[in-house]
Write a protein that holds these residues in place. Sequence first.
Motif, short mmCIF file in Angstrom:
data_model
loop_
_atom_site.label_atom_id
_atom_site.label_comp_id
_atom_site.label_asym_id
_atom_site.label_seq_id
_atom_site.Cartn_x
_atom_site.Cartn_y
_atom_site.Cartn_z
N GLU A 8 0.87 -1.16 0.19
CA GLU A 8 0.28 -0.08 0.10
C GLU A 8 0.88 1.28 0.17
O GLU A 8 0.68 2.27 -0.61
CB GLU A 8 -0.96 0.02 1.19
N LYS A 12 0.85 4.15 -2.91
CA LYS A 12 0.84 5.43 -2.62
C LYS A 12 1.84 6.26 -3.22
O LYS A 12 1.72 7.34 -4.02
CB LYS A 12 0.48 5.74 -1.27
N ALA A 15 1.64 6.47 -6.98
CA ALA A 15 0.47 7.37 -7.08
C ALA A 15 0.76 8.68 -7.09
O ALA A 15 0.55 9.73 -8.06
CB ALA A 15 -0.69 6.95 -6.46
N SER A 16 1.64 9.23 -6.14
CA SER A 16 2.05 10.73 -5.89
C SER A 16 3.06 11.09 -7.24
O SER A 16 3.02 12.11 -7.57
CB SER A 16 2.96 10.87 -4.75
N LYS A 19 0.44 11.15 -10.73
CA LYS A 19 -0.92 11.49 -10.72
C LYS A 19 -0.97 12.83 -11.58
O LYS A 19 -2.16 12.99 -12.09
CB LYS A 19 -1.11 12.10 -9.06
N ASP A 20 -0.26 13.46 -11.86
CA ASP A 20 -0.18 14.45 -12.76
C ASP A 20 0.43 14.46 -14.13
O ASP A 20 0.42 15.52 -15.00
CB ASP A 20 0.58 16.00 -12.03
N THR A 42 -3.83 9.23 -19.60
CA THR A 42 -3.94 8.89 -18.04
C THR A 42 -5.44 9.49 -17.59
O THR A 42 -5.71 10.32 -17.89
CB THR A 42 -2.93 9.51 -17.10
N GLN A 44 -8.36 10.16 -14.65
CA GLN A 44 -8.21 10.88 -13.41
C GLN A 44 -8.63 10.14 -12.29
O GLN A 44 -9.37 10.74 -11.37
CB GLN A 44 -9.33 12.34 -13.70
N THR A 45 -8.20 8.92 -12.22
CA THR A 45 -8.60 8.09 -11.06
C THR A 45 -7.35 8.12 -10.25
O THR A 45 -6.18 7.97 -10.95
CB THR A 45 -9.38 7.02 -11.11
N GLU A 46 -7.39 7.99 -8.86
CA GLU A 46 -6.18 7.82 -8.25
C GLU A 46 -5.53 6.41 -8.57
O GLU A 46 -6.49 5.40 -8.37
CB GLU A 46 -6.17 8.34 -6.54
N TYR A 47 -4.34 6.04 -8.69
CA TYR A 47 -3.79 4.96 -8.75
C TYR A 47 -3.75 3.91 -7.67
O TYR A 47 -3.43 4.45 -6.54
CB TYR A 47 -2.31 5.01 -9.36
N ASP A 48 -4.30 2.77 -7.47
CA ASP A 48 -4.52 1.90 -6.44
C ASP A 48 -4.01 0.52 -6.67
O ASP A 48 -4.39 -0.28 -6.05
CB ASP A 48 -6.01 2.00 -6.22
#
Length: 165
Positions: A8, A12, A15-16, A19-20, A42, A44-48
């Motif tokens: 996890e 995260k 993802a950081s 994200k952009d 890409t 616009q959902t957060e990478y999980d």
Amino acid sequence: MSDDLTREQSIKHIASIIKDVKFAMLTTVTDSGHMHARPMTTQQTEYDGDLWFIGGKDTEGVHDMGQRPQVNVSYSNPDDSNYVSLTGTAELVEDRAKLDELWSDFYKTYFEGGKEDPNVQLIKISTHGAELWEGPGKVKALYELAKGAVTGKRGDMGNNETVNL
């Protein structure tokens, strides 16, 4: 990144970094065995741990993923000197709720019938590994390059890590 980060925490961190980044390069293996990379927008959902894209059912890339689902997705942010390469497995998904979530009018350029176009294909990439390069940023990178040129010593050009997801 430290080896003792949890899955996890690694997700995260990735993802950081991504994200952009507006576009990714998605690499598939063709029928002739060659690797082929193509730009994808890409979402616009957060990478999980999963990546989502929208493609055309009639494209070579979607065909390739249907035949050989092992893919690579790479992100490049040269302004921050950050790069991520993710390996994963592609799945061609039919999910109206997910399509509604991901859709933007941008896709009307590619699909004349909008979300109702029968050629619209959701692509889910379940990632299982990543390699990250995190640079020091432009100013420090230029300083380190100049310092290395003058002193002949290797400069601090950032970190490179491999992560199993």
